[in-house]
Design a protein around this motif. Sequence first.
Motif, PDB file in Angstrom:
ATOM      1  N   ALA A 229       0.480  -1.455  -0.015  1.00  0.00           N
ATOM      2  CA  ALA A 229       0.314  -0.271  -0.228  1.00  0.00           C
ATOM      3  C   ALA A 229       0.919   1.238   0.425  1.00  0.00           C
ATOM      4  O   ALA A 229       0.986   2.110  -0.663  1.00  0.00           O
ATOM      5  CB  ALA A 229      -0.702   0.172   1.230  1.00  0.00           C
ATOM      6  N   ARG A 232       2.011   1.343  -3.675  1.00  0.00           N
ATOM      7  CA  ARG A 232       1.132   2.265  -4.214  1.00  0.00           C
ATOM      8  C   ARG A 232       0.822   3.762  -4.399  1.00  0.00           C
ATOM      9  O   ARG A 232       0.609   4.323  -5.204  1.00  0.00           O
ATOM     10  CB  ARG A 232      -0.263   1.298  -4.527  1.00  0.00           C
ATOM     11  CG  ARG A 232      -1.420   2.139  -5.021  1.00  0.00           C
ATOM     12  CD  ARG A 232      -1.193   1.603  -6.222  1.00  0.00           C
ATOM     13  NE  ARG A 232      -0.654   0.239  -6.968  1.00  0.00           N
ATOM     14  CZ  ARG A 232      -1.389  -0.649  -7.381  1.00  0.00           C
ATOM     15  NH1 ARG A 232      -2.815  -0.367  -7.494  1.00  0.00           N
ATOM     16  NH2 ARG A 232      -1.192  -1.446  -7.740  1.00  0.00           N
ATOM     17  N   LEU A 233       0.885   4.331  -3.341  1.00  0.00           N
ATOM     18  CA  LEU A 233       0.678   5.823  -2.660  1.00  0.00           C
ATOM     19  C   LEU A 233       2.228   6.050  -3.576  1.00  0.00           C
ATOM     20  O   LEU A 233       1.964   7.489  -3.472  1.00  0.00           O
ATOM     21  CB  LEU A 233       0.621   5.765  -1.172  1.00  0.00           C
ATOM     22  CG  LEU A 233       0.665   7.211  -0.397  1.00  0.00           C
ATOM     23  CD1 LEU A 233      -0.571   7.816  -0.882  1.00  0.00           C
ATOM     24  CD2 LEU A 233       0.406   7.254   0.984  1.00  0.00           C
TER      25      LEU A 233
END
Length: 247
Positions: A229, A232-233
């Motif tokens: 995550a 992805r950020l």
Amino acid sequence: MATFAGVFTNTVFGIILTYTYMALWHERPQLGEYDVAQALAFVWIGQSVHMTVMLMGGGFEDQLIERIRTGDIAIDLYRPADLQMWWLAAEVGRAAFHLLGRGLVPMLAGALLFDLALPASPGRWLAFLVALAFGVVVSFAIRYLVALAAFWLLDGSGVTRFASLVAMFFSGMMLPLNVFPGALGDVARVLPWSTMMQVPADVLLGRHQGADLLATYGFQAAWAVLLLAAGRLLQGVATRRVVVQGG
């Protein structure tokens, strides 16, 4: 030829480390709550899987950094495939190859040459493979974050080398995390790098079973999800940059 050379190198280093560990455990029996056979098994597990989880770096991240540096990353972003998942798929294939190509022979050599505490139960080996798969994903997620740093750095080689050193130390590759003293050991065992080698090795050695094994998988999965995550950020932030180095 590189694979054959790697198998030979891992086997030689495994023998050297084995005699080092034998001397250490002769002076400190049950160090880290391992007996000698378990400590020696730990050595050969490390030599068999360190390329699978790519502890020393030099994998996809070098290619990704170069594509960011030259601006070719813009082409990748236009492709009808998710950038992170594209590289993860390639990394899973690479890991599987190295597990078979560079993992089996050193493990067999170690088992033939020394008395290792390896399980006879197929279930234990299967549990180990599951833990190792989680370790591969965590390793990828960390190295993906490192590679994305190239969007802000002129040269990514420094950060990749530093990341490799950290991974080698905190994964248990140099020495089992169980023997780290006091707070250092407590912290090291909850960091994501422990999921790459220390945790899979302990699963194979039978230190995590039943409900504890499920909790161990949960620990690995939590780090995998969190780091993916984060990647992805950071990818979203990086790809919104107006200027890409070299392109």
